[in-house]
Design a protein around this motif. Structure first.
Motif, PDB file in Angstrom:
ATOM      1  N   GLY A  48       0.827  -1.198   0.000  1.00 16.30           N
ATOM      2  CA  GLY A  48       0.000   0.000   0.000  1.00 16.30           C
ATOM      3  C   GLY A  48       0.861   1.246   0.000  1.00 16.30           C
ATOM      4  O   GLY A  48       2.072   1.192   0.257  1.00 16.30           O
ATOM      5  N   VAL A  49       0.249   2.373  -0.310  1.00 17.06           N
ATOM      6  CA  VAL A  49       0.933   3.668  -0.336  1.00 17.06           C
ATOM      7  C   VAL A  49       0.852   4.282   1.050  1.00 17.06           C
ATOM      8  O   VAL A  49      -0.232   4.433   1.620  1.00 17.06           O
ATOM      9  CB  VAL A  49       0.293   4.601  -1.380  1.00 17.06           C
ATOM     10  N   VAL A  50       2.016   4.670   1.584  1.00 16.76           N
ATOM     11  CA  VAL A  50       2.070   5.218   2.943  1.00 16.76           C
ATOM     12  C   VAL A  50       2.659   6.619   2.878  1.00 16.76           C
ATOM     13  O   VAL A  50       3.782   6.860   3.298  1.00 16.76           O
ATOM     14  CB  VAL A  50       2.914   4.317   3.872  1.00 16.76           C
ATOM     15  N   ASP A  51       1.913   7.554   2.309  1.00 16.42           N
ATOM     16  CA  ASP A  51       2.356   8.951   2.301  1.00 16.42           C
ATOM     17  C   ASP A  51       1.641   9.771   3.377  1.00 16.42           C
ATOM     18  O   ASP A  51       1.943  10.949   3.563  1.00 16.42           O
ATOM     19  CB  ASP A  51       2.129   9.586   0.928  1.00 16.42           C
ATOM     20  N   THR A  52       0.702   9.129   4.073  1.00 20.43           N
ATOM     21  CA  THR A  52       0.007   9.781   5.191  1.00 20.43           C
ATOM     22  C   THR A  52      -0.137   8.761   6.325  1.00 20.43           C
ATOM     23  O   THR A  52       0.102   7.565   6.146  1.00 20.43           O
ATOM     24  CB  THR A  52      -1.395  10.275   4.771  1.00 20.43           C
ATOM     25  N   LEU A  53      -0.530   9.238   7.497  1.00 20.09           N
ATOM     26  CA  LEU A  53      -0.760   8.338   8.618  1.00 20.09           C
ATOM     27  C   LEU A  53      -1.923   7.398   8.352  1.00 20.09           C
ATOM     28  O   LEU A  53      -1.954   6.272   8.864  1.00 20.09           O
ATOM     29  CB  LEU A  53      -1.023   9.151   9.894  1.00 20.09           C
ATOM     30  N   ARG A  90      11.522   9.000   0.362  1.00 19.39           N
ATOM     31  CA  ARG A  90      10.915   9.729   1.480  1.00 19.39           C
ATOM     32  C   ARG A  90       9.978   8.847   2.288  1.00 19.39           C
ATOM     33  O   ARG A  90       9.062   9.340   2.938  1.00 19.39           O
ATOM     34  CB  ARG A  90      10.170  10.953   0.946  1.00 19.39           C
ATOM     35  N   ASN A  91      10.214   7.567   2.246  1.00 17.30           N
ATOM     36  CA  ASN A  91       9.363   6.646   2.985  1.00 17.30           C
ATOM     37  C   ASN A  91       9.570   6.846   4.481  1.00 17.30           C
ATOM     38  O   ASN A  91      10.711   6.828   4.960  1.00 17.30           O
ATOM     39  CB  ASN A  91       9.714   5.205   2.599  1.00 17.30           C
ATOM     40  N   PRO A  92       8.495   7.055   5.248  1.00 13.51           N
ATOM     41  CA  PRO A  92       8.645   7.273   6.697  1.00 13.51           C
ATOM     42  C   PRO A  92       9.086   6.035   7.464  1.00 13.51           C
ATOM     43  O   PRO A  92       9.490   6.137   8.622  1.00 13.51           O
ATOM     44  CB  PRO A  92       7.248   7.720   7.139  1.00 13.51           C
ATOM     45  N   LYS A  93       9.019   4.858   6.846  1.00 10.32           N
ATOM     46  CA  LYS A  93       9.488   3.596   7.431  1.00 10.32           C
ATOM     47  C   LYS A  93       8.836   3.322   8.790  1.00 10.32           C
ATOM     48  O   LYS A  93       9.496   3.211   9.818  1.00 10.32           O
ATOM     49  CB  LYS A  93      11.017   3.604   7.557  1.00 10.32           C
ATOM     50  N   HIS A  94       7.507   3.241   8.757  1.00  5.75           N
ATOM     51  CA  HIS A  94       6.762   2.922   9.972  1.00  5.75           C
ATOM     52  C   HIS A  94       6.954   1.446  10.348  1.00  5.75           C
ATOM     53  O   HIS A  94       7.343   0.617   9.515  1.00  5.75           O
ATOM     54  CB  HIS A  94       5.276   3.201   9.769  1.00  5.75           C
TER      55      HIS A  94
END
Length: 297
Positions: A48-53, A90-94
């Motif tokens: 999935g795309v993770v550009d937001t929370l 720019r992946n936040p790597k959650h």
């Protein structure tokens, strides 16, 4: 009839009905999934795309759904093999968890035997096999060396090359060096240059073979077996000009230079003769493409 057998994980090897029955059993696994779930045999991939929370929360909710599905159906995910692969600069790597356990992150993963990160691993494997051929082959005739190179060596350099194809000249040269080394094994061509050896043997360089594979795959989408899937990959250019062929693809514009190396972009730049584009079948395309590429330097 097969005897009953206790299966603790995966699919029994050699079973005829096993894979089909397993696919039926896991067919409802993606029920209620918000992101994209891909299943191949007993392997499952969630992306999935993770550009937001909200994107992060959506993936976690899907992981919770998968864990509940496994519990209800009395199955277990092999959590030791579950990994998170973060893609993008720019992946936040959650962090994510499956059940009560956190999933470990991995810098690289195989997807249908393609390890995109270690792109030069293909050259290493091909060189190793070529070394075994050099030590084990008693004859250096072209009738012996060419089949030994074409069957076990070259597939390592070309498998799924449309996906991971080298983007830099130094990477292509590293792959080309393997074929150059193989051509040196053939007796009677020592006085010729690498290009003349290929011409004498009726072969293409790996760079030209990659271009050939790109163009054949591109033909499959607008006109061949994958025509329906090609509607979202390529944009046909509308033109009233009568010159040229009847199938022109439009080249998109991108801010990032790296996207210009993508398969769907690099194939659009090549202009082919009308007889190649208007070929009635894939077999005819391959034959006519060989002749067209033979004149390309």
């Amino acid at each position: 009839m097969s005897k009953w057998r206790l299966v603790t994980s995966g699919i029994p090897q050699g079973s005829v009905l096993g894979p089909a029955l397993f696919n039926i059993f896991v067919s409802n696994m993606d029920s209620g999934i918000e992101c994209t779930l891909s299943k191949f045999g007993d392997d499952t991939k969630l992306r999935g795309v993770v550009d937001t929370l909200e994107g992060r929360d959506a993936i976690q909710r899907d992981l919770d759904r998968l864990e509940r599905w496994a519990h209800v159906n009395r199955m277990k995910f092999n959590k030791a093999k579950c990994k998170v692969l973060h893609v993008g600069q720019r992946n936040p790597k959650h962090n994510y968890r499956l059940g009560e356990e956190w999933i470990e992150s991995s810098p690289e993963e195989k997807d249908l035997r393609v390890l995109v990160v270690q792109r030069m691993l293909a050259a290493q494997k091909a060189n190793y096999i070529l070394g075994c051929i050099k030590r084990g082959a008693n004859s250096r005739l072209r009738e012996v060396i060419l089949p030994l190179y074409s069957a076990p060596v070259r597939p390592h350099l070309e498998y799924c090359v449309q996906l991971w194809g080298p983007q830099y000249k130094r990477d292509m040269e590293l792959l080309e060096r393997v074929q150059r080394r193989a051509m040196k094994l053939i007796r009677g061509l020592e006085h010729l240059s690498y290009e003349d050896r290929l011409r004498e043997l009726g072969l293409f360089s790996l760079e030209k073979r990659q271009l050939q594979g790109d163009l054949i795959a591109a033909f499959q989408h607008p006109k061949g077996a994958y025509r329906k899937d090609g509607e979202g990959l390529f944009i046909r250019e509308c033109s009233d000009r009568t010159r040229g062929n009847g199938l022109k693809l439009k080249e998109g514009r991108f801010r990032l230079g790296i996207k210009k190396k993508l398969f769907t972009v690099r194939v659009v730049r090549h202009r082919l003769p009308r007889e190649v584009v208007d070929a009635p079948s894939l077999e005819v395309v391959k034959a006519r493409l060989d002749g067209a590429l033979g004149n390309v330097v």
